[in-house]
Design an enzyme around this catalytic site. Sequence first.
Site, short mmCIF file in Angstrom:
data_model
loop_
_atom_site.label_atom_id
_atom_site.label_comp_id
_atom_site.label_asym_id
_atom_site.label_seq_id
_atom_site.Cartn_x
_atom_site.Cartn_y
_atom_site.Cartn_z
N LYS A 22 0.76 -1.20 -0.03
CA LYS A 22 0.00 0.10 0.02
C LYS A 22 0.68 1.26 -0.09
O LYS A 22 0.74 2.12 -0.83
CB LYS A 22 -0.93 0.03 1.16
N ASN A 23 1.91 1.49 0.93
CA ASN A 23 2.57 2.59 1.20
C ASN A 23 3.52 2.91 -0.12
O ASN A 23 4.24 3.95 -0.12
CB ASN A 23 3.35 2.53 2.34
N CYS A 117 -5.21 8.11 9.10
CA CYS A 117 -5.08 7.67 10.46
C CYS A 117 -5.05 8.69 11.65
O CYS A 117 -4.18 9.46 11.59
CB CYS A 117 -4.51 6.38 10.78
N ARG A 122 0.37 15.09 12.96
CA ARG A 122 1.08 14.49 11.66
C ARG A 122 1.51 15.64 10.87
O ARG A 122 0.97 16.09 9.77
CB ARG A 122 0.31 13.69 11.09
N ASP A 306 4.12 0.38 12.12
CA ASP A 306 2.82 -0.08 11.53
C ASP A 306 2.56 -1.61 11.85
O ASP A 306 1.57 -2.22 11.46
CB ASP A 306 2.71 -0.04 9.91
N ARG A 398 -8.98 0.27 4.10
CA ARG A 398 -8.18 1.29 3.63
C ARG A 398 -6.88 0.52 3.12
O ARG A 398 -6.07 0.95 2.24
CB ARG A 398 -7.61 2.37 4.49
C1 EPZ Z 1 4.37 6.69 6.46
O1 EPZ Z 1 3.63 7.86 7.02
C2 EPZ Z 1 3.32 5.68 6.40
N1 EPZ Z 1 2.25 6.02 5.44
C3 EPZ Z 1 2.69 5.23 7.79
O2 EPZ Z 1 1.98 4.14 7.45
C4 EPZ Z 1 3.92 4.94 8.63
O3 EPZ Z 1 3.24 4.59 9.99
C5 EPZ Z 1 4.87 5.79 8.86
O4 EPZ Z 1 5.25 6.41 7.41
C6 EPZ Z 1 6.14 5.67 9.54
O5 EPZ Z 1 6.65 4.44 9.22
C7 EPZ Z 1 2.39 6.04 4.24
O6 EPZ Z 1 3.27 5.84 3.57
C8 EPZ Z 1 1.25 6.61 3.38
P1 EPZ Z 1 6.49 9.93 8.34
P2 EPZ Z 1 4.19 9.31 7.04
O7 EPZ Z 1 6.67 11.16 7.86
O8 EPZ Z 1 5.09 9.35 5.67
C9 EPZ Z 1 7.18 13.46 11.85
C10 EPZ Z 1 -0.26 2.95 7.91
O9 EPZ Z 1 -0.53 2.15 8.81
N2 EPZ Z 1 7.20 14.25 10.94
O10 EPZ Z 1 7.62 8.93 8.19
O11 EPZ Z 1 3.19 10.33 6.99
C11 EPZ Z 1 5.81 12.36 12.17
O12 EPZ Z 1 4.88 13.40 12.82
C12 EPZ Z 1 0.51 4.32 7.99
O13 EPZ Z 1 0.15 2.30 6.58
C13 EPZ Z 1 7.33 15.48 11.20
O14 EPZ Z 1 7.57 15.90 12.30
O15 EPZ Z 1 5.36 9.26 8.28
C14 EPZ Z 1 6.41 11.12 12.97
O16 EPZ Z 1 6.45 11.23 14.28
C15 EPZ Z 1 0.12 5.00 9.22
N3 EPZ Z 1 7.35 16.34 10.16
C16 EPZ Z 1 7.67 10.97 12.09
O17 EPZ Z 1 7.95 12.01 11.24
C17 EPZ Z 1 7.06 15.84 8.83
O18 EPZ Z 1 7.26 16.86 8.04
C18 EPZ Z 1 7.61 9.97 11.04
O19 EPZ Z 1 6.56 10.36 9.96
C19 EPZ Z 1 6.89 14.76 8.49
C20 EPZ Z 1 6.82 13.66 9.47
#
Ligand code: EPZ
Length: 419
Positions: A22-23, A117, A122, A306, A398
């Site tokens: 998915k991702n 979610c 986020r 995840d 989803r």
């Molecule tokens: C991706 O989300 C995945 N979603 C998530 O999967 C997954 O949990 C996550 O990566 C971590 O592995 C998709 O790929 C669509 P991040 P993403 O940016 O990209 C902080 C699932 O269940 N952050 O790596 O949104 C953020 O708050 C989903 O399939 C900032 O501070 O995650 C978090 O604490 C849920 N500023 C950390 O970084 C930013 O600009 C990691 O988030 C971006 C992120």
Amino acid sequence: MEKIVIKGPTRLTGEVTINGAKNAAVAILPATLLIDGVCTIENVPNISDINITCKILEGLGAKINWIDKHTITVDCRNLTTTKAPLDLTSKFRASYYIIGAMLSRMGEIEVGMPGGCKLGARPIDQHIKGFEALGAEVTVGKGIIHAKASKLIGNSVYMDIVSVGATINVMLSSVLAEGTTVIDNAAKEPHIVDVANFLNTMGADIRGAGTDMIKINGVKKLEGNATYSVVPDQIEAGTFMLAAVATKGDLLIKNCITKHLESITAKIVEVGGEVEDYGDSLRVYCNQRPKKANIKTLPYPGFPTDLQPQMGVVLSLANGTSTINESIWESRFQYTDELNKMGAKITAQGKSAFFEGVEKLYGAPVYSTDLRAGAALIIAGVSAEGTTEIFNLEHIDRGYEDIEARFRALGANIERVKF
Ligand code: EPZ
């Protein structure tokens, strides 16, 4: 409305084939916006997040055609607008990829603030920082993000935090930029490598994906007209691996990349499960009550957030007290209240949870609070004694295709019921 009803306990046995990730797919489809041609994407999971992504692309003028259940063609030769459908983009998180891709291709885009979610705050500050470093102007207000660039020019982008989404988004926005972009402290998840491989197949010049430094040499055009197959879903594979352990079952998990599953394999072995690695498939079985273990979620190659809730089910049944520290998301322990309704003894405090293992879980009505929480509740329901009813299925749909049919094929007494 629909609910999933499970009558347990069942020891899961048999074979399951893993779908495309998915991702990865939710990034590769927006990446087709960069391509002046027709792409064929295979191994696309047939889930609601993909359907929404397709509708957003169609809203921008793309032509999408499903060839079979898992293969689509995307034709982005004639994009018609730089305003993405606001209601759809606000529905899920990965709509942020539309920004990077459209900035590159059209120099402008307006999207709704990405939803998804509810896992705590986020922010997307790292995405915006990346776009601005390349020369874009980004404004955020009233739930709308507007990004514009007369020209994108390669630059160095240091990620203050390791972010999957921001890493991919900077890749998308720099592929057609003038000059070279270097992303430092990049995320290394398998789907980042997959998006880079896809773009390189279409003519991009991206090097180092899968390491913490990615170099993108801008190219003038991506021609496309090629076929690409999405990588197998590491998280779906891990979900079935943990289902095998929680139900003391024996599963052959086919079509996975076992290298992507090393952190999960290590923890399964630590709790007393057995994993046989056949390269593109894994046999996972467990003949004993799981042992306690401590987990800390981390960016890849660490233990993935995840799979944290699914691992939580295993630990709630373990012999002894285990701890999980969640280091990625603020609120990823909402599922523990639901497991406690089933007899688990979990105390969640902030980003830590303590699992005092119980011998058995018991069926109960429970609510899926997010996608992976939903998967965890299915595993819990299959392992529990009695009837479990799971509500809020939209989260599960989803990210998991035909989930109840696939568990049923492994012996679970599970069905989807309208009410
Ligand atoms: C991706 O989300 C995945 N979603 C998530 O999967 C997954 O949990 C996550 O990566 C971590 O592995 C998709 O790929 C669509 P991040 P993403 O940016 O990209 C902080 C699932 O269940 N952050 O790596 O949104 C953020 O708050 C989903 O399939 C900032 O501070 O995650 C978090 O604490 C849920 N500023 C950390 O970084 C930013 O600009 C990691 O988030 C971006 C992120």
